[in-house]
Write an enzyme that holds these catalytic residues in place. Structure first.
Site, PDB file in Angstrom:
ATOM      1  N   GLY A 165       2.515   2.175   5.515  1.00  0.00           N
ATOM      2  CA  GLY A 165       3.702   1.501   6.012  1.00  0.00           C
ATOM      3  C   GLY A 165       4.253   2.135   7.269  1.00  0.00           C
ATOM      4  N   GLU A 211       5.694  -3.454   0.990  1.00  0.00           N
ATOM      5  CA  GLU A 211       5.783  -3.024  -0.412  1.00  0.00           C
ATOM      6  C   GLU A 211       4.982  -1.740  -0.529  1.00  0.00           C
ATOM      7  OE1 GLU A 211       7.697  -4.217  -2.534  1.00  0.00           O
ATOM      8  OE2 GLU A 211       8.120  -6.284  -1.936  1.00  0.00           O
ATOM      9  N   GLY A 213       0.824  -1.199   0.000  1.00  0.00           N
ATOM     10  CA  GLY A 213       0.000   0.000   0.000  1.00  0.00           C
ATOM     11  C   GLY A 213       0.857   1.248   0.000  1.00  0.00           C
ATOM     12  N   SER A 214       0.322   2.291   0.574  1.00  0.00           N
ATOM     13  CA  SER A 214       0.995   3.586   0.559  1.00  0.00           C
ATOM     14  C   SER A 214       2.102   3.646   1.604  1.00  0.00           C
ATOM     15  CB  SER A 214      -0.018   4.700   0.840  1.00  0.00           C
ATOM     16  OG  SER A 214      -0.510   4.588   2.170  1.00  0.00           O
ATOM     17  N   CYS A 255       2.441   0.518  -8.582  1.00  0.00           N
ATOM     18  CA  CYS A 255       3.554   1.030  -7.775  1.00  0.00           C
ATOM     19  C   CYS A 255       4.802   1.205  -8.636  1.00  0.00           C
ATOM     20  CB  CYS A 255       3.821   0.120  -6.591  1.00  0.00           C
ATOM     21  SG  CYS A 255       4.042  -1.604  -7.016  1.00  0.00           S
TER      22      CYS A 255
END
Length: 502
Positions: free
Chosen positions: A239, A256, A234-235, A290
């Site tokens: 994270g 990730e 995700g963003s 991404c």
């Protein structure tokens, strides 16, 4: 056919028709804004129970020989092959990506299943020389425990499969919290796994469990000490919340996160190749990967020619219904993504950027959907706006005159996922791949930043999170290592020459 009727057909195909129409959570398609289904969500008590059941499954599954565990994933790969078309359509319907990309995502799942089946016979350690006579030293790898997977909307099936296939062959159950925007794809994946498990015959119950709902379900996975590994995609903002919470309980996290990927184009580059590579990487999945190319760093000697060719290519891009033949760019996922794109374009223009494209399209035909013309923004410098990732099809163009300057621009962002250089100069290519070159987890020569294969470990550095999924030795994330020493002599020499006689 309408998106709703297509969804009904696909859900019936996966045996989910009734279950996907009686819940409290509306699932909408970005294609036209229509409600595809009403799914049942889970609560915190459901999450606790799922983790408990997963722990019980782990205690049985960890003792199954790894090649036998691989057989279960082989059967999942067969199920995916049989239903590739249907699952690919559902991915496209729920995310808005074009059909070939939806089918490509399912192919990624098939590929990682093949990889994991082979891996199930290669979960090997090392034999290490011991300094003590009559001793053997080695390392062994063992199943880790319950794996929690938190996935994003843009790859609603592939990212789960990267984690799931490896976790299962490594001896671990998985509890999956998919994006609340794409629960139908997750339900279909779960149905396919259950079909494979039925064929397998003796797999423990609850090896794979699904939690549908909002962020508190993900938070429960993050905070529960029984979840040995949390793999979260995700963003960067997400994270920052996940990592310290998992670390506080001494768990493992595999992150990730965001990417702000650049392509450098040098004077020697094949511009035909560069235009094709940049265009796909910049506008594929409507810029919602991404690994999307977000920055183009081009030598001043070829800048004008390359930008002109890219603008011409962008002007002719077929934007529209992603299930229709010929479409190359589908919609953004929702209105919030559209507003974020427009805000970034306004900021870039205020910083001196010249914006081409970015406008909303097909609004009269699809008032509840957000189709856009991908944007090219020619910037005077790498500003704060350029350094931030906007999850939309915006390509910022920067010029350079010296290759070292290009590398500095490439690396001067907080993220470090993917990168590429287009060059026919051996020195430039090798410098780009060297320790003093790209600081990203993925560095390519003469291909774009998107489209990683499952054979290589996928992930990046800095604010991208440092995690690695999929190929190479990423399997080690899902196992625990033990160093073993065996004394087969009749003496007991101590290491480092220590003497301790009693």
């Amino acid at each position: 056919m309408t998106t709703t009727s297509i969804a009904t057909r696909l859900l019936d195909h996966f045996g989910l028709g009734a279950a996907a129409q009686t819940g409290d959570w509306p699932v909408r398609s970005p294609i036209d804004g229509a409600t595809l289904a009403q799914v049942r969500t889970h609560g915190l008590a459901d999450a606790d129970a799922a983790i408990t059941r997963a722990q019980q499954a782990f205690e049985a599954w960890r003792s199954v020989p790894a090649p036998r565990r691989g057989e279960l994933i082989r059967l999942l790969g067969e199920a995916l092959r049989q239903d590739k078309q249907a699952l690919g359509e559902l991915v496209s319907l729920e995310t808005g990506k074009i059909l070939s990309e939806g089918l490509g995502e399912v192919q990624e799942m098939i590929d990682i299943c093949d990889f994991a089946v082979g891996l199930s016979r290669q979960l090997h350690g090392l034999t290490i020389a011991s300094e003590r006579p009559g001793h053997r030293m080695m390392e062994t790898w063992h199943p880790l425990g319950v794996v929690g997977v938190i996935s994003a909307f843009n790859f609603p099936a592939a990212v789960w499969s990267w984690n799931f296939a490896l976790a299962i062959v490594c001896g671990n159950p998985v509890v999956w919290k998919p994006s609340e925007k794409t629960p139908l794809t997750a339900l279909a994946c779960q149905a396919l796994f259950e079909r494979a498990a039925q064929r397998f015959g003796d797999a423990p119950q609850d090896l794979s469990q699904l939690l549908v709902g909002a962020r508190e379900l993900g938070e429960r996975l993050v905070d529960d000490h029984r979840v040995a590994l949390v793999s979260a995609t995700g963003s960067t903002r997400m994270g920052r919340e996940v990592a310290p919470r998992v670390a506080q309980r001494f768990g493992r996290s595999l992150l990730e996160l965001g990417g702000n990927n650049a392509v450098i184009v040098t004077p020697s580059a094949d511009l035909d190749l560069a235009v094709r590579g940049i265009a796909f990487a910049a506008v594929g999945t409507c810029g919602q990967r991404c690994t999307t190319t977000r920055r183009l760093i081009v030598h001043e000697g070829v800048r004008e020619a390359l930008v002109a060719r890219l603008k011409k290519a962008y002007a002719g891009l077929p934007v529209g219904h992603p299930l229709e033949a010929g479409t190359l760019v589908g919609p953004l996922i929702d209105g919030a993504s559209f507003e974020a794109m427009q805000a970034a374009l306004r900021l870039a223009a205020a910083e001196g950027g010249r914006v081409t494209g970015g406008e909303r399209l097909l609004q009269a035909e699809h008032p509840q959907a957000y189709y856009v013309r991908p944007a090219i923004v020619e910037m005077p410098a790498q500003t704060d706006t350029v350094r931030r990732e906007t999850f939309a099809p915006i390509l910022y163009v920067l010029g350079y005159t010296d290759f070292d300057e290009a590398l500095r621009l490439q690396n001067d962002v907080p993220q470090g996922l993917s990168s590429a250089v287009f060059t026919n100069d051996l020195r430039e290519a090798e410098t780009f791949l060297s320790a003093s070159g790209s600081d990203c987890g993925i560095a390519n020569v003469n291909i774009g930043t998107s489209g990683a294969e499952i054979g290589g470990a996928f992930g990046g550095e800095k604010e991208t999170g440092g995690g690695r999924e999929s190929g190479s030795d990423a399997w080690r994330n899902y196992m625990r290592r033990a160093t073993n020493t065996v004394n087969y002599s009749r003496a007991l020499p101590l290491a480092q020459g220590v003497r301790f006689d009693v």
